[in-house]
Design an enzyme around this catalytic site. Sequence first.
Site, PDB file in Angstrom:
ATOM      1  N   LYS A  96       7.286   0.749   2.156  1.00  0.00           N
ATOM      2  CA  LYS A  96       5.990   0.702   1.742  1.00  0.00           C
ATOM      3  C   LYS A  96       4.984   1.569   2.538  1.00  0.00           C
ATOM      4  CE  LYS A  96       7.112  -4.060   0.462  1.00  0.00           C
ATOM      5  NZ  LYS A  96       8.624  -4.158   0.397  1.00  0.00           N
ATOM      6  N   ARG A  97       5.310   2.881   2.406  1.00  0.00           N
ATOM      7  CA  ARG A  97       4.366   3.670   3.177  1.00  0.00           C
ATOM      8  C   ARG A  97       2.911   3.762   2.440  1.00  0.00           C
ATOM      9  NH1 ARG A  97       6.933   2.435   7.270  1.00  0.00           N
ATOM     10  NH2 ARG A  97       8.306   3.928   8.404  1.00  0.00           N
TER      11      ARG A  97
END
Length: 279
Positions: A96-97
Site C-alpha cells: 500500500k505505497r
Amino acid sequence: MESFGVRLDRVTAARGPLCVGIDPHAGLLERWGLSNDVAGLTRFSETVVEALADRVAVFKPQSAFYEQFGSKGLAVLESIIRQLREAGALVLLDVKRGDIGSTVAAYAAAYLDPSSPLYVDAITASPFLGVGSLAPMFDLAAKNGGGVFVLALTSNPEGGSVQRAVAADGRTVAQTVIDEISQLNAGATPIGSMGLVVGATVGDTGHDLSRVNGPLLAPGLGAQGGTAQDLRTVFGSAIGSVLPSYSREVLGKGPEIAGLRAAADRALDDVRAALSAAS
Ligand SMILES: O=C(O)c1cc(=O)[nH]c(=O)n1[C@@H]1O[C@H](COP(=O)(O)O)[C@@H](O)[C@H]1O
C-alpha cells in the site's frame, strides 16, 4: 515481457480465480504453535509455500508482518517471494505505497524492477496523494510486465469517509480513482495490468466499475465478514474481473498441510460458484 494482465489471466485460468493472503499475525503464529519471532515467521511462511504454492494462482504477502522483524523479516519475505514465483504463482505484495512522484519512483524500483531483491509481479498502492503521483509505478509496471492494485473502496469501515467524499466535479474520490485506472487499461486484452482494490464488505457500491478493464482485488472475505455470495452485489456486471482474496480464513486452518489445502479448495469452490452464478 508479457503484461501482468496476460499472466494473471493465464494463471487464474489454470489454477482458478483465487488470491491467498499471507498475513503472519502474532495470533496465528500462536495458534500454529509457533513463536512470535523470525523462526516462527519462517516456519509459518514456508508451510504456506509447501501447502499452496503449486496450486493457488496469486499470493498476497502482507509486507508489514515481515517488516516488523527488520532485515531478518525482509530476508524471509525475499525468500518466499522467490519460492512462490518459482512454483508458478504470481506474487502481489501488499505494501500500500503512495507518496510524491519522485519518491514513488524509488518504491517502484524497489518492487517492480526485476533486478531488485524484493521484485514481485504486482503491488498494492494508495492513491490518496493523487492517482497521478503513482505514475512512476504504472510506468515501471507496464515496462516490466508488472501490475499495480490501487485502493478504491476499501473493506474497513473507516474508508468511506475519505473514499466516498464528493470532489469538486461531483464524483466521489473513489470514482475518480476508478476512472483514472480505467483510462490506463483502455484497449488492453484480455485484461489490463492496473487493478483496483474493492472490499467484499462494502455492499452495493453505487460506483461504476464497468469500464475498469483491469483486475479487481476483493479482500475482506472470511474473517472480515464478506462472503463469496456478496461479490455479486458488490461488483455487479464487473464480477468477471474479480480476484477474491482470503487471508485468515485459509491460514487459520493450518498448520497442517491438508487443512490449508482443504481451506483453499473450499474458498475456490465458493468463489467459483459465486462467479459462475453471476455470469
Ligand atoms: O489491499 C488489501 O489487500 C486490503 C485492502 C482492503 O480494503 N482491506 C484489506 O483487508 N486488505 C488486506 O487484506 C488482508 C485481509 O486479511 P483477512 O481479513 O485475514 O482476509 C490484510 O492483509 C489487509 O491488509
